[in-house]
Scaffold this active site. Sequence first.
Site, short mmCIF file in Angstrom:
data_model
loop_
_atom_site.label_atom_id
_atom_site.label_comp_id
_atom_site.label_asym_id
_atom_site.label_seq_id
_atom_site.Cartn_x
_atom_site.Cartn_y
_atom_site.Cartn_z
N SER A 1 -52.01 69.92 92.18
CA SER A 1 -50.63 69.48 92.02
C SER A 1 -50.48 68.00 92.35
O SER A 1 -51.08 67.48 93.29
CB SER A 1 -49.72 70.35 92.90
OG SER A 1 -49.05 69.57 93.86
N LYS A 2 -49.66 67.35 91.53
CA LYS A 2 -49.44 65.91 91.66
C LYS A 2 -48.85 65.60 93.05
O LYS A 2 -49.16 64.60 93.67
CB LYS A 2 -48.46 65.50 90.56
CG LYS A 2 -48.24 64.03 90.42
CD LYS A 2 -47.42 63.77 89.16
CE LYS A 2 -46.89 62.36 89.15
NZ LYS A 2 -46.07 62.08 87.99
N ARG A 3 -47.98 66.49 93.50
CA ARG A 3 -47.28 66.26 94.75
C ARG A 3 -48.19 66.50 95.97
O ARG A 3 -48.20 65.74 96.90
CB ARG A 3 -46.08 67.21 94.79
CG ARG A 3 -45.00 66.86 95.78
CD ARG A 3 -43.74 67.67 95.50
NE ARG A 3 -44.02 69.10 95.29
CZ ARG A 3 -44.23 69.98 96.26
NH1 ARG A 3 -44.20 69.60 97.52
NH2 ARG A 3 -44.49 71.25 95.99
#
Length: 436
Positions: A322-324
């Site tokens: 996930s990017k986050r």
Amino acid sequence: MDNNKLADLLFPEIDKTPEDYEKIYPTRWDSDEAGDVIVTRLGPSPTGFIHLGNLYGAFVDERLAHQSQANSGEPGTFYLRIEDTDDKRYVEGAVETIIKSLGFFGIRFDEGATMDDGSKGEYGPYYQSQRGPIYQAFVKDMVRKGQAYPCFMTEDELAAIRSEQEANKETTGIYGKYAEKSRNLSYEEIEANIAEGKSYVVRLKSSDTSGCGNGGKVRYEDREGVTYIHVQDAIRGDVAMPANDQDVVILKANGIPTYHFAHVVDDHLMRTTHVVRGEEWLMSLPIHVELFEKLGFELPTYCHTAVLMKIDEETGNKRKLSKRKDPELSLGYYRKEGYHPQAVKEYLLTILNSNFEEWRAENPEADTDEFKFTTEKMSSGGALFDLDKLNDISKDVLLRIPADELADFLLDWAREFKPQAAPLLEDKEYLAKILD
Ligand code: GLU
């Protein structure tokens, strides 16, 4: 309805035809010269965020094209196309970031968008935002053939249809009876709507294509009254899905195509032979197949890659990167942390091809480019990414790199990311000795 008249009403300025474009962008190889040559592309959106998934796909593209050969021995082509039809997502300098970030890992494009926002090659423009008239010429032709139509439904009308479908537990979208109203507009009604300045999209008039078959590349099967398509995916093998029945939007109200339409027109005109893309696109494949069939284009070979997964530290379960949450998804991370690009490449190859590690054990000194990469050895389930394994592989890779090269690499890295340490490393000979 006179479809020719409708096509001229919708696209008065478009005077080129699909035939004109076929001539402007001829096939890259005559069939007797082509041999097994492969043409691939990377089609990133210029969002400024380039991630491991892009690199993963780019490796596949690069290897497939450059390992392949025409009968003359000339290698295939790998090009960069910028998918910037969604201007909200455009970030200044994004193309330079894409080219530089991938270049750091040794990925070079033969053709397409270039650093200075220009391009190189005969199949451009390579920015989708500059290809408006091309898409419109193909949409105009579909309208002329009764394969596409304008739809003036408002957001409110679409929302009402959606609620009705949700309440009835039906598939959402514009198809069957939900498409009738727009499909049945008369020329006069359409003309009046346009005169009033009403905005509209162009939709595909979906219909049964089972009489087509794309020269054997698509097989149709009737299962209890539902038509299924079968396509051979180079990674997944036979993929069977219900044929499309949705009147999807092909041209948005601003005259810009949707991904579906741009993909089909571009990959055809740019003569892409293999489309490598993430598995999230698999579910739209039936739409693409219908478009290829209707436009009379040969279907490319699809290679739907697996999603990159990791083991979540907290739950111990597999999940998508996930990017986050995961800094390691960003390509900038590896550069910043000082990973040698060769190590990342070597690691990605172990995830990409199940026989790479065995090959490496047998060929400890060989250049990775000597490894014969194949889509059949790629996994179609989630590919598991693991930083500990990367660190492990990294040690072996660093041992194989000559000390003076490593010294250059370390110094470059320090200058950018640890300038306070750089002066201590300036004596390159000394540094190389330590590294040895
Ligand atoms: N622009 C699409 C993306 O960024 C490309 C998908 C494709 O390769 O066809 O996901």
